[in-house]
Design an enzyme around this catalytic site. Structure first.
Site, PDB file in Angstrom:
ATOM      1  N   SER A 168       0.869  -1.185   0.000  1.00 16.47           N
ATOM      2  CA  SER A 168       0.000   0.000   0.000  1.00 16.47           C
ATOM      3  C   SER A 168       0.897   1.223   0.000  1.00 16.47           C
ATOM      4  O   SER A 168       2.069   1.146   0.415  1.00 16.47           O
ATOM      5  CB  SER A 168      -0.862  -0.004   1.262  1.00 16.47           C
ATOM      6  OG  SER A 168      -1.461   1.268   1.466  1.00 16.47           O
ATOM      7  N   TYR A 181      -2.860  -1.167  10.442  1.00 16.06           N
ATOM      8  CA  TYR A 181      -2.773  -1.367   8.986  1.00 16.06           C
ATOM      9  C   TYR A 181      -1.436  -0.848   8.439  1.00 16.06           C
ATOM     10  O   TYR A 181      -0.732  -1.556   7.699  1.00 16.06           O
ATOM     11  CB  TYR A 181      -3.943  -0.646   8.307  1.00 16.06           C
ATOM     12  CG  TYR A 181      -4.026  -0.838   6.814  1.00 16.06           C
ATOM     13  CD1 TYR A 181      -4.634  -1.966   6.266  1.00 16.06           C
ATOM     14  CD2 TYR A 181      -3.517   0.113   5.937  1.00 16.06           C
ATOM     15  CE1 TYR A 181      -4.728  -2.135   4.882  1.00 16.06           C
ATOM     16  CE2 TYR A 181      -3.606  -0.045   4.566  1.00 16.06           C
ATOM     17  CZ  TYR A 181      -4.215  -1.166   4.043  1.00 16.06           C
ATOM     18  OH  TYR A 181      -4.308  -1.331   2.672  1.00 16.06           O
TER      19      TYR A 181
END
Ligand code: NAD
Length: 283
Positions: A168, A181
């Site tokens: 990401s 995350y």
């Protein structure tokens, strides 16, 4: 800015993929939704057989398999929780039995359990780390064992195997309210680079894709109203949200011999989100 950007319409389809992966088998985790589904379809369009992992949603997984089989390659579904060692091992054993080998792993499965830091429970922390990071470790380990067993088959690919870790932009951009995350994605970065370094001599290529904002169920609240979309666009110099297909096509190329010398790289596919757009007008 294009009409697509201002109106939040889906971008038009990308041009068809060439047959970059004929004769190879790709296993994609979390492939019955969002980015994983698009990666699975792209691999099939590029000529690969596809093993579709999912943890819940048999019908959605079978629908992806049917779409891929209609392209003229083989596709099969495998139910397994990527954070469970036994289930991951069983999935790889089954896929290798069905397809005779696996050439490509896209470790894509992931989730979010968001909370302000002092409210974040241990369960929220552990769930995200288990699926996003440990899940990639477990799948990569099984893939590498198979790549080493088989070695290079020159008529199929220049390398013994390819792993693509779905990371990401948040392996680089800190993300308050999502500490679990961002930590998982930062972990993926160094896991991927260390694996790439360790395995390159065995002709195994390990890389990552760092998506920006992609239109999938994981982040619906970031794009499902015009207000949210307009706010999101302040972070995206290219002026549109990413579509899952944007990631699928890059994954097919990165897994192919066209990318044979790409080792240990994170390819950000983010419309420029990692370019610090806040500094575009002098900070
Ligand atoms: P999604 O929710 O549509 O897909 C996630 C998939 O992972 C689903 O199929 C889900 O069932 C699966 N999954 C969850 N837990 C699992 C488990 N234990 N075992 C097996 N599968 C499991 O979201 P997405 O946006 O397609 O996300 C895919 C990947 O892309 C994730 O790793 C996510 O972090 C990453 N990503 C997404 C974006 C984005 O903007 N959508 C941006 C950056 C990174």
């Amino acid at each position: 800015m294009t009409d697509t950007a201002s109106s939040n319409q889906s971008a038009p389809p990308l041009p068809p993929l060439p047959q970059l992966l004929t004769g190879q088998t790709a296993l994609i985790t979390g492939a019955n939704s969002g980015i994983g589904e698009a990666v699975a379809l792209a691999m099939g369009q590029a000529g690969a057989n596809v093993a579709i992992n999912y943890v819940a949603g048999d019908d959605a997984a079978q629908a992806v398999a049917d779409k891929i089989a209609a392209l003229g390659v083989k596709a099969k579904i495998y139910k397994a929780d990527v954070s469970d060692e036994t289930q991951v091992q069983a999935m790889f054993a089954a896929a290798i039995a069905d397809f005779s080998t696996v050439d490509i792993l896209v470790a894509n499965a992931g989730l979010q359990r968001d909370a302000a830091f002092t409210s974040m429970t241990l369960a929220q922390w552990n769930t995200v780390l288990s699926v996003n990071l440990t899940g990639q470790f477990l799948c990569a380990r099984e893939a590498v064992k198979e790549f080493l067993r088989r070695g290079v088959v020159a008529s199929v690919s220049r390398s013994a195997g390819k792993i693509i870790c779905m990371s990401s932009v948040h392996q680089q951009i800190p993300w308050g309210g999502h500490v679990n995350y961002a930590t998982s994605k930062g972990g993926i970065k160094l896991m991927m680079e260390s694996l790439a370094q360790e395995l390159a001599p065995q002709r195994i290529r390990v890389n990552a894709i760092g998506p920006g904002a992609i239109r999938t169920p994981i982040n619906t609240s970031a794009w499902d109203t015009q207000d949210a979309y307009d706010k999101l666009m302040t972070l995206v110099p290219y002026g549109r949200i990413g579509e899952p297909e944007d990631i699928g096509h890059v994954a097919a190329w990165l897994a192919s011999d066209h990318a044979d010398y790409v080792v240990g790289a994170t390819l950000f596919v983010d419309g420029g989100m990692t370019l610090y757009p806040g500094f575009a007008t002098n900070g």
